[in-house]
Design an enzyme around this catalytic site. Sequence first.
Site, PDB file in Angstrom:
ATOM      1  N   HIS A 239      39.908  52.418  35.828  1.00 35.85           N
ATOM      2  CA  HIS A 239      40.820  52.035  36.920  1.00 35.85           C
ATOM      3  C   HIS A 239      40.475  52.686  38.275  1.00 35.85           C
ATOM      4  O   HIS A 239      40.352  52.004  39.291  1.00 35.85           O
ATOM      5  CB  HIS A 239      42.250  52.425  36.557  1.00 35.85           C
ATOM      6  CG  HIS A 239      42.721  51.912  35.245  1.00 35.85           C
ATOM      7  ND1 HIS A 239      43.112  50.606  35.051  1.00 35.85           N
ATOM      8  CD2 HIS A 239      42.882  52.525  34.044  1.00 35.85           C
ATOM      9  CE1 HIS A 239      43.494  50.437  33.798  1.00 35.85           C
ATOM     10  NE2 HIS A 239      43.362  51.580  33.164  1.00 35.85           N
TER      11      HIS A 239
HETATM   12  C1  BDR Z   1      46.092  55.192  36.181  1.00 37.36           C
HETATM   13  O1  BDR Z   1      46.836  56.081  35.357  1.00 37.36           O
HETATM   14  C2  BDR Z   1      46.087  57.223  35.071  1.00 37.36           C
HETATM   15  O2  BDR Z   1      46.255  57.590  33.741  1.00 37.36           O
HETATM   16  C3  BDR Z   1      44.661  56.909  35.433  1.00 37.36           C
HETATM   17  O3  BDR Z   1      43.967  58.064  35.863  1.00 37.36           O
HETATM   18  C4  BDR Z   1      44.801  55.895  36.529  1.00 37.36           C
HETATM   19  O4  BDR Z   1      44.917  56.532  37.784  1.00 37.36           O
HETATM   20  C5  BDR Z   1      45.921  53.884  35.442  1.00 37.36           C
HETATM   21  O5  BDR Z   1      47.154  53.304  35.189  1.00 37.36           O
END
Ligand code: BDR
Length: 312
Positions: A239
Site C-alpha cells: 500500500h
Molecule cells: C495501511 O495500514 C497499515 O497497516 C499499512 O502500513 C498501510 O499504511 C494499509 O491499510
Amino acid sequence: MKYPILFDCDPGIDDAVAFALAAAHSDVLDIRGITSVAGNQTIERVTGNALKLTAFLGMDIPVARGSKAPLLREIIPAGDIHGETGLGNCKLPETDRTVAGEPAPLFLYQKLQELREGEKMVLVPTAPLTNIALLLKTFPDAAEKIDKIVLMGGAITGGNITSTAEFNIWEDPEAAQIVFSSGIPIIMCGLDVTCKCGFNREQIQALLAGGEKAKAFGEMMDFYFHTEVYTDKQRIAIHDAVTFMYLLHPEIFSGQEMNVSVDCSDGVNRGMTICDTRSWSDAPKNALVLTDADSEKFETYLMEAILSHDKK
Ligand code: BDR
Ligand code: CA
C-alpha cells in the site's frame, strides 16, 4: 522535477518498502524530514524502525518522534499484520542515530519555515493522520507552504480493518477529517488502487535470494504471506509505496476528483471515507482519488528500486 518532501509514517512493512523506493530516487524525492506516528506499532517501535531504516538505506535525513496515540482514542496496533517489531521477521542492524529534539508537529512546521521563497512542500503520510492534523491545527499558516498531500488511506468501497474502513483512517478518523477538510490538494492512494499494487510469491522469493538489502525487504514482505490477510493469496499489496510511486510515475495511475469526508461517528462505519463519486454532485472536490494502476509497471519499477540498493 524535484519534490521537497516530508514523510510521515509508522513503519510498518509497507512503510519500510516506501523508504526503499524513496531512497532509490533521492534525485527526485528530496525528503527533508521523516516523522513517526503510532499506528502499525507503538511510537517507540515505529520510531526505532524509522531510525534503523534511514541508517540501513544510507538516508541522511532527520527523524522526529510523533504522537503516541490518535487525537481522541488509544492506539490499536496492527501487530498481527506487521509483527511484534513492526517489520515482520526482519532484524535490521541497530543504529546510534537518534531523534530530532522537537516533537513531530513542531518539527514539520520548522521544516516548512526553512523552505526557500516560492518553494512548497509535498507531505507524504502513510499512517494515521494524527501528526498532520496537529500541525494544521497548531500552526494554521502551515497550509500555505504545502503544495499537496499524497496520502495512503481510505477507500471508495470496502475496508481492511472493518468491512468499511481502511486502517490508517480508522485509527484516527478525527485527524483524517481535519486533513480532508483543510483545503490543501489531496491525492488519496486508498485501497481501490493500492490493492492493485504489490508483489507475487515468486517476486518475494527473488528478493530473498538477493543481496543484503533485497533479502531484508524480502524477509519483511514474506511475513505478510503468514498473516490471515494473505495466507491463501498469491499476491500481497504494498500500500504505502503507492504514494512515492505516484510522485515518480503519475502516468501509471488514474483516478477521479471527488469530495471525500470521514465518518467520525461511533457507529459501524467509523473511519470510513465517504467518497462522492457522483459526477453531478456539487459537493466541493477536495481529493483526487486514485482508482487504477498499471500493476506490471508498478512491480517493475518497485523491484528495480529495491534491487538498486545492493548495487551501490
Ligand atoms: C495501511 O495500514 C497499515 O497497516 C499499512 O502500513 C498501510 O499504511 C494499509 O491499510
Ligand atoms: Ca503505514
